[in-house]
Scaffold this active site. Sequence first.
Site, PDB file in Angstrom:
ATOM      1  N   LEU A 133       6.669  -6.769  39.808  1.00 47.26           N
ATOM      2  CA  LEU A 133       6.735  -7.067  38.370  1.00 47.26           C
ATOM      3  C   LEU A 133       8.161  -7.459  37.996  1.00 47.26           C
ATOM      4  CD1 LEU A 133       4.491  -4.296  36.784  1.00 47.26           C
ATOM      5  CD2 LEU A 133       3.868  -6.452  37.913  1.00 47.26           C
ATOM      6  N   ARG A 191      18.406  -4.875  27.225  1.00 47.24           N
ATOM      7  CA  ARG A 191      19.564  -3.984  27.149  1.00 47.24           C
ATOM      8  C   ARG A 191      20.740  -4.465  28.008  1.00 47.24           C
ATOM      9  NH1 ARG A 191      16.777   1.551  28.322  1.00 47.24           N
ATOM     10  NH2 ARG A 191      15.018   0.210  28.856  1.00 47.24           N
ATOM     11  N   ASN A 227       7.034   9.212  37.029  1.00 49.16           N
ATOM     12  CA  ASN A 227       6.406   8.036  37.637  1.00 49.16           C
ATOM     13  C   ASN A 227       7.479   7.004  37.938  1.00 49.16           C
ATOM     14  OD1 ASN A 227       4.853   5.811  38.271  1.00 49.16           O
ATOM     15  ND2 ASN A 227       4.377   5.329  36.130  1.00 49.16           N
ATOM     16  N   LYS A 262      45.294 -23.935  51.678  1.00 47.95           N
ATOM     17  CA  LYS A 262      44.003 -24.509  51.264  1.00 47.95           C
ATOM     18  C   LYS A 262      43.664 -25.597  52.244  1.00 47.95           C
ATOM     19  CE  LYS A 262      43.136 -28.070  49.402  1.00 47.95           C
ATOM     20  NZ  LYS A 262      43.043 -29.354  48.686  1.00 47.95           N
ATOM     21  N   ALA A 293      66.590 -28.596  57.114  1.00 43.88           N
ATOM     22  CA  ALA A 293      66.350 -27.830  55.879  1.00 43.88           C
ATOM     23  C   ALA A 293      66.679 -28.678  54.659  1.00 43.88           C
ATOM     24  CB  ALA A 293      67.211 -26.569  55.891  1.00 43.88           C
TER      25      ALA A 293
HETATM   26  C1  UD1 Z   1       7.171   2.155  33.226  1.00 46.15           C
HETATM   27  C2  UD1 Z   1       5.989   3.111  33.365  1.00 46.15           C
HETATM   28  C3  UD1 Z   1       6.508   4.534  33.373  1.00 46.15           C
HETATM   29  C4  UD1 Z   1       7.514   4.729  34.481  1.00 46.15           C
HETATM   30  C5  UD1 Z   1       8.624   3.685  34.393  1.00 46.15           C
HETATM   31  C6  UD1 Z   1       9.487   3.754  35.627  1.00 46.15           C
HETATM   32  C7  UD1 Z   1       4.071   2.049  32.314  1.00 46.15           C
HETATM   33  C8  UD1 Z   1       3.206   2.038  31.104  1.00 46.15           C
HETATM   34  N1  UD1 Z   1       5.084   2.930  32.286  1.00 46.15           N
HETATM   35  O1  UD1 Z   1       7.746   2.398  31.981  1.00 46.15           O
HETATM   36  O2  UD1 Z   1       5.447   5.440  33.531  1.00 46.15           O
HETATM   37  O3  UD1 Z   1       8.066   6.015  34.462  1.00 46.15           O
HETATM   38  O4  UD1 Z   1       8.058   2.365  34.309  1.00 46.15           O
HETATM   39  O5  UD1 Z   1      10.584   2.920  35.495  1.00 46.15           O
HETATM   40  O6  UD1 Z   1       3.830   1.343  33.257  1.00 46.15           O
HETATM   41  N2  UD1 Z   1       7.155  -5.611  33.080  1.00 46.15           N
HETATM   42  C9  UD1 Z   1       6.534  -6.834  33.118  1.00 46.15           C
HETATM   43  N3  UD1 Z   1       5.772  -7.228  32.050  1.00 46.15           N
HETATM   44  C10 UD1 Z   1       5.613  -6.466  30.953  1.00 46.15           C
HETATM   45  C11 UD1 Z   1       6.256  -5.199  30.922  1.00 46.15           C
HETATM   46  C12 UD1 Z   1       6.998  -4.806  32.003  1.00 46.15           C
HETATM   47  O7  UD1 Z   1       6.656  -7.564  34.097  1.00 46.15           O
HETATM   48  O8  UD1 Z   1       4.924  -6.884  30.041  1.00 46.15           O
HETATM   49  C13 UD1 Z   1       7.960  -5.179  34.232  1.00 46.15           C
HETATM   50  C14 UD1 Z   1       9.431  -5.057  33.895  1.00 46.15           C
HETATM   51  O9  UD1 Z   1      10.124  -6.249  34.215  1.00 46.15           O
HETATM   52  C15 UD1 Z   1       9.876  -3.912  34.786  1.00 46.15           C
HETATM   53  C16 UD1 Z   1       8.626  -3.067  34.955  1.00 46.15           C
HETATM   54  O10 UD1 Z   1       7.551  -3.893  34.630  1.00 46.15           O
HETATM   55  O11 UD1 Z   1      10.281  -4.347  36.039  1.00 46.15           O
HETATM   56  C17 UD1 Z   1       8.632  -1.828  34.096  1.00 46.15           C
HETATM   57  O12 UD1 Z   1       8.687  -2.187  32.738  1.00 46.15           O
HETATM   58  P1  UD1 Z   1       9.387  -1.272  31.674  1.00 46.15           P
HETATM   59  O13 UD1 Z   1       9.235  -1.892  30.346  1.00 46.15           O
HETATM   60  O14 UD1 Z   1      10.745  -0.930  32.119  1.00 46.15           O
HETATM   61  O15 UD1 Z   1       8.466   0.020  31.738  1.00 46.15           O
HETATM   62  P2  UD1 Z   1       8.799   1.443  31.208  1.00 46.15           P
HETATM   63  O16 UD1 Z   1       8.446   1.513  29.781  1.00 46.15           O
HETATM   64  O17 UD1 Z   1      10.151   1.824  31.623  1.00 46.15           O
HETATM   65 MG    MG Z   2      11.976   0.710  32.479  1.00 48.38          MG
END
Ligand code: UD1
Ligand code: MG
Length: 498
Positions: A15, A22, A178, A359, A431
């Site tokens: 993902l 941030r 998680n 260089k 020189a």
């Molecule tokens: C998610 C988990 C949480 C876990 C945490 C660990 C869910 C609902 N929650 O939360 O339980 O403890 O990760 O870091 O899954 N992303 C997408 N598309 C989206 C949303 C997210 O590709 O629409 C990707 C982000 O780029 C990222 C990852 O998914 O790499 C996690 O997304 P993030 O928004 O950080 O999830 P958390 O709310 O932190």
């Molecule tokens: Mg996160």
Amino acid sequence: MTTSAQTPVSAVIVLAAGGGTRMKSKSSKLLHPVAGRAMLSYALDAAQALEPQKLVVVVGHLREQVEELLNENYPLVTIVEQPVRNGTGGAVKCAIPALGETTREVVVTYGDVPMLTGETLTELVAAHRESRNACTVLTAVVPDPTGYGRIVRDGGQVSRIVEHKDATQEERQIREINSGIYVFDGTVLRDGLANLTPDNQQGELYLTDVLGYAREHNGNVGAYITDDIWQTEGVNDRVQLARMNAEVNRRIVERWMLDGVTVVDPKTTWIEADVDLESDVTILPNTQLLGATSVATGAVIGPDTTLRDVEVGENAHVIRTHGELSVINMDARVGPFARLRPGTVLGVGGKIGTFVETKNAQIGDGSKVPHLCYCGDAFIGEGVNVGAGTIFANYDGSHKSPTHLGDHVFIGSNTVLVAPLNIGAGAFVAAGSAVVEDVPPGALAVARGREHLSTDWVHRKRAGSPASDAANESEGEIHPAVAEARAKLLEENQEDDQ
Ligand code: UD1
Ligand code: MG
């Protein structure tokens, strides 16, 4: 590892669509470097260790940047777009059509968790197979679980995952979190995703709800707990990025020390992931070895040295130097206070000394450029000495031109070599010369004004000054060291003439 763990999984889905807001950056979070490599490349390397039949990356935010990296370095990856960021469940849903009708395991990981290793993923898959789970999640027990999804257990099994924002006070006490990294049975994943609803605090499709779904349908849901909590850490802002870089660096430096490299001050030593070192290299404090830098045995680097894409040969010493895309051959000496720009090649036993900038300069074996020099677009033979303050004037305002010095050339101090210029083997340049014409082999070139003496000038123009008083008191004696050196030279010249 069990043999079954070696059967490849059907797919890994990484993902990588999230906003990364941030980071407050124009470039995708996933391209920010950790130990010199894009964050996303760690996730892909870990995924590839599983040898999946398919590797799918879900892109979204700043997708062009992410796709450029993928196309360049991971051409076999399947790229899928998540058009709307509607949560982790929504992201995985987008990847499902790319998987075909698989019923075997699907692994899900994140692009922003750089320390997760292929070994941990392999162990996770093995645990999943051993327990015949419908789903297995990688978890960690952490001191501060704020913000993470919590693992809610029911006996040994995981009953569900609750997000921090949705959790009760009691659930927030749970310290098992998680990581967001899972193995799913393909069919369970497909069915679970089809049943997701955005019925939660964030109005998103939560991938975590697939675990609850599996449990409700009598599937086994397990957790594989890792002791190394860094492997579950994501990077969301630049404070975490710096912490992550420091930890990755600490591990890289430690690994090199265990492989026989002396690192005098690990805290101020930075070694990027693609650097290669041999045993018995010594690294002194405040040194950064970056990019594809390699250092051979016996070499000493630092203190206060930065090398990017530099090859250092056996027993070479590189002190207080900034070098890029250069080769320093064995037994050579560089620095202190040297700057090696791209294209510098220093021969065996050669020297680039103090306040020297090079260089595109090939400096032959045993040749020396010891002090205060600009040496650009230079082809220097073997056994050459370039005197202090020599400038290779390679630029006329519109063109860069080369200078060639044959073997055993001697360039006197404070010389300007105006390129394009050829100085033949064994030639000498006096020189203070400004050399604009080629010097044939074995010739002496003197290209400077003759010394003119105006006797008693100080008495006439500065009468009564300390200089004039000093001159009056002097008997015109020659300093013994100068007299001695001169006598020696005279003697040698006479011997030569006989
Ligand atoms: C998610 C988990 C949480 C876990 C945490 C660990 C869910 C609902 N929650 O939360 O339980 O403890 O990760 O870091 O899954 N992303 C997408 N598309 C989206 C949303 C997210 O590709 O629409 C990707 C982000 O780029 C990222 C990852 O998914 O790499 C996690 O997304 P993030 O928004 O950080 O999830 P958390 O709310 O932190
Ligand atoms: Mg996160």
